[in-house]
Design a protein around this motif. Structure first.
Motif, PDB file in Angstrom:
ATOM      1  N   HIS A 295       0.836  -1.206   0.000  1.00 37.71           N
ATOM      2  CA  HIS A 295       0.000   0.000   0.000  1.00 37.71           C
ATOM      3  C   HIS A 295       0.868   1.252   0.000  1.00 37.71           C
ATOM      4  O   HIS A 295       0.460   2.294  -0.498  1.00 37.71           O
ATOM      5  CB  HIS A 295      -0.920  -0.034   1.225  1.00 37.71           C
ATOM      6  N   GLU A 296       2.093   1.149   0.529  1.00 40.82           N
ATOM      7  CA  GLU A 296       2.968   2.308   0.624  1.00 40.82           C
ATOM      8  C   GLU A 296       3.280   2.901  -0.739  1.00 40.82           C
ATOM      9  O   GLU A 296       3.287   4.110  -0.911  1.00 40.82           O
ATOM     10  CB  GLU A 296       4.273   1.969   1.364  1.00 40.82           C
ATOM     11  N   ILE A 297       3.532   2.048  -1.745  1.00 38.01           N
ATOM     12  CA  ILE A 297       3.848   2.566  -3.070  1.00 38.01           C
ATOM     13  C   ILE A 297       2.623   3.237  -3.682  1.00 38.01           C
ATOM     14  O   ILE A 297       2.727   4.258  -4.355  1.00 38.01           O
ATOM     15  CB  ILE A 297       4.441   1.471  -3.990  1.00 38.01           C
ATOM     16  N   THR A 298       1.443   2.700  -3.407  1.00 37.11           N
ATOM     17  CA  THR A 298       0.201   3.319  -3.866  1.00 37.11           C
ATOM     18  C   THR A 298       0.049   4.698  -3.239  1.00 37.11           C
ATOM     19  O   THR A 298      -0.325   5.666  -3.913  1.00 37.11           O
ATOM     20  CB  THR A 298      -1.005   2.422  -3.513  1.00 37.11           C
ATOM     21  N   LEU A 299       0.346   4.785  -1.950  1.00 40.79           N
ATOM     22  CA  LEU A 299       0.274   6.082  -1.272  1.00 40.79           C
ATOM     23  C   LEU A 299       1.280   7.061  -1.860  1.00 40.79           C
ATOM     24  O   LEU A 299       0.956   8.238  -2.057  1.00 40.79           O
ATOM     25  CB  LEU A 299       0.515   5.912   0.227  1.00 40.79           C
ATOM     26  N   LEU A 300       2.494   6.600  -2.134  1.00 40.96           N
ATOM     27  CA  LEU A 300       3.496   7.491  -2.714  1.00 40.96           C
ATOM     28  C   LEU A 300       3.028   8.046  -4.049  1.00 40.96           C
ATOM     29  O   LEU A 300       3.221   9.232  -4.328  1.00 40.96           O
ATOM     30  CB  LEU A 300       4.821   6.754  -2.909  1.00 40.96           C
ATOM     31  N   ARG A 301       2.427   7.212  -4.854  1.00 42.82           N
ATOM     32  CA  ARG A 301       1.903   7.699  -6.146  1.00 42.82           C
ATOM     33  C   ARG A 301       0.782   8.717  -5.923  1.00 42.82           C
ATOM     34  O   ARG A 301       0.698   9.710  -6.637  1.00 42.82           O
ATOM     35  CB  ARG A 301       1.440   6.518  -6.984  1.00 42.82           C
ATOM     36  N   ARG A 302      -0.051   8.479  -4.936  1.00 39.80           N
ATOM     37  CA  ARG A 302      -1.110   9.434  -4.578  1.00 39.80           C
ATOM     38  C   ARG A 302      -0.495  10.749  -4.106  1.00 39.80           C
ATOM     39  O   ARG A 302      -0.941  11.826  -4.502  1.00 39.80           O
ATOM     40  CB  ARG A 302      -1.979   8.819  -3.481  1.00 39.80           C
ATOM     41  N   TYR A 303       0.543  10.663  -3.276  1.00 37.31           N
ATOM     42  CA  TYR A 303       1.237  11.868  -2.812  1.00 37.31           C
ATOM     43  C   TYR A 303       1.814  12.634  -4.001  1.00 37.31           C
ATOM     44  O   TYR A 303       1.763  13.866  -4.030  1.00 37.31           O
ATOM     45  CB  TYR A 303       2.373  11.509  -1.850  1.00 37.31           C
ATOM     46  N   GLN A 304       2.364  11.912  -4.974  1.00 38.15           N
ATOM     47  CA  GLN A 304       2.930  12.569  -6.153  1.00 38.15           C
ATOM     48  C   GLN A 304       1.855  13.359  -6.900  1.00 38.15           C
ATOM     49  O   GLN A 304       2.090  14.499  -7.295  1.00 38.15           O
ATOM     50  CB  GLN A 304       3.522  11.537  -7.120  1.00 38.15           C
ATOM     51  N   GLN A 305       0.687  12.756  -7.100  1.00 38.51           N
ATOM     52  CA  GLN A 305      -0.402  13.428  -7.813  1.00 38.51           C
ATOM     53  C   GLN A 305      -0.859  14.678  -7.070  1.00 38.51           C
ATOM     54  O   GLN A 305      -1.063  15.732  -7.671  1.00 38.51           O
ATOM     55  CB  GLN A 305      -1.585  12.472  -8.007  1.00 38.51           C
ATOM     56  N   LEU A 306      -1.014  14.563  -5.767  1.00 36.75           N
ATOM     57  CA  LEU A 306      -1.457  15.705  -4.984  1.00 36.75           C
ATOM     58  C   LEU A 306      -0.390  16.801  -4.929  1.00 36.75           C
ATOM     59  O   LEU A 306      -0.712  17.995  -4.976  1.00 36.75           O
ATOM     60  CB  LEU A 306      -1.866  15.266  -3.573  1.00 36.75           C
ATOM     61  N   THR A 307       0.866  16.411  -4.875  1.00 40.99           N
ATOM     62  CA  THR A 307       1.955  17.388  -4.876  1.00 40.99           C
ATOM     63  C   THR A 307       1.956  18.152  -6.196  1.00 40.99           C
ATOM     64  O   THR A 307       2.123  19.378  -6.215  1.00 40.99           O
ATOM     65  CB  THR A 307       3.313  16.705  -4.639  1.00 40.99           C
ATOM     66  N   ALA A 308       1.726  17.442  -7.304  1.00 46.37           N
ATOM     67  CA  ALA A 308       1.657  18.102  -8.608  1.00 46.37           C
ATOM     68  C   ALA A 308       0.505  19.101  -8.660  1.00 46.37           C
ATOM     69  O   ALA A 308       0.571  20.098  -9.380  1.00 46.37           O
ATOM     70  CB  ALA A 308       1.513  17.059  -9.712  1.00 46.37           C
ATOM     71  N   ALA A 309      -0.540  18.845  -7.857  1.00 48.59           N
ATOM     72  CA  ALA A 309      -1.689  19.755  -7.788  1.00 48.59           C
ATOM     73  C   ALA A 309      -1.457  20.889  -6.784  1.00 48.59           C
ATOM     74  O   ALA A 309      -2.352  21.709  -6.561  1.00 48.59           O
ATOM     75  CB  ALA A 309      -2.951  18.972  -7.414  1.00 48.59           C
ATOM     76  N   GLY A 310      -0.275  20.938  -6.172  1.00 42.99           N
ATOM     77  CA  GLY A 310       0.064  22.038  -5.276  1.00 42.99           C
ATOM     78  C   GLY A 310      -0.105  21.765  -3.798  1.00 42.99           C
ATOM     79  O   GLY A 310       0.004  22.676  -2.975  1.00 42.99           O
ATOM     80  N   TYR A 311      -0.360  20.520  -3.438  1.00 49.68           N
ATOM     81  CA  TYR A 311      -0.550  20.192  -2.018  1.00 49.68           C
ATOM     82  C   TYR A 311       0.693  20.490  -1.204  1.00 49.68           C
ATOM     83  O   TYR A 311       1.812  20.415  -1.697  1.00 49.68           O
ATOM     84  CB  TYR A 311      -0.920  18.715  -1.852  1.00 49.68           C
ATOM     85  N   ARG A 312       0.452  20.805   0.065  1.00 49.81           N
ATOM     86  CA  ARG A 312       1.512  20.991   1.054  1.00 49.81           C
ATOM     87  C   ARG A 312       1.450  19.806   1.995  1.00 49.81           C
ATOM     88  O   ARG A 312       0.393  19.221   2.212  1.00 49.81           O
ATOM     89  CB  ARG A 312       1.316  22.275   1.859  1.00 49.81           C
TER      90      ARG A 312
END
Length: 137
Positions: free
Chosen positions: A80-97
């Motif tokens: 699940h960790e790699i899935t979360l990392l990919r999710r974090y990447q998408q949100l970071t690209a959208a400007g998340y902090r």
């Protein structure tokens, strides 16, 4: 006045099988910097020490997260960790902090997630030794 400790050094990020896994922490995602700042203040008001709240700078986070995904070991693809990392990447690209909040166990993790949600967080993930739990649905 800074309300969080300095951003985590990428070389000291906790990993498992080469994947970001900060056991004993809650990873919190917020859409804006003002929400991240408000959360840091709220957590400190609730008793978290400044050193227990670490920011990830968006431009640095994108590179760090991409490197962690790219360098993940073959076993990481099943977790699940790699899935979360990919999710974090998408949100970071959208400007998340991002804030990484140190917690002792489930109770302070739930409290941190509740405070985070009230400050606008849409994601809070508690990393335990053997499990990872989404705290905001």
């Amino acid at each position: 006045m800074t309300t969080t400790s300095p951003a985590q050094d990428p070389d000291t990020l906790p990993t498992s099988f080469g994947v970001f896994k900060p056991v004993g922490h809650v990873m919190v995602g917020l859409p804006t910097q003002s929400e991240a700042d408000a959360l840091a203040v709220a957590l400190q008001a609730a008793g978290w020490p400044r050193a227990a709240v670490q920011p990830f700078v968006p431009s640095d986070s994108a590179a760090e997260l991409r490197a962690l995904v790219d360098n993940a070991g073959p076993l990481a693809g099943f977790g699940h960790e790699i899935t979360l990392l990919r999710r974090y990447q998408q949100l970071t690209a959208a400007g998340y902090r991002w804030l990484l909040v140190r917690v002792e166990d489930s109770r302070p993790a739930a409290a941190a997630a509740e405070i985070a949600s009230a400050c606008g967080a849409t994601l809070a993930v508690h990393y335990r030794t053997l499990t990872v739990e989404d705290l905001i649905s």
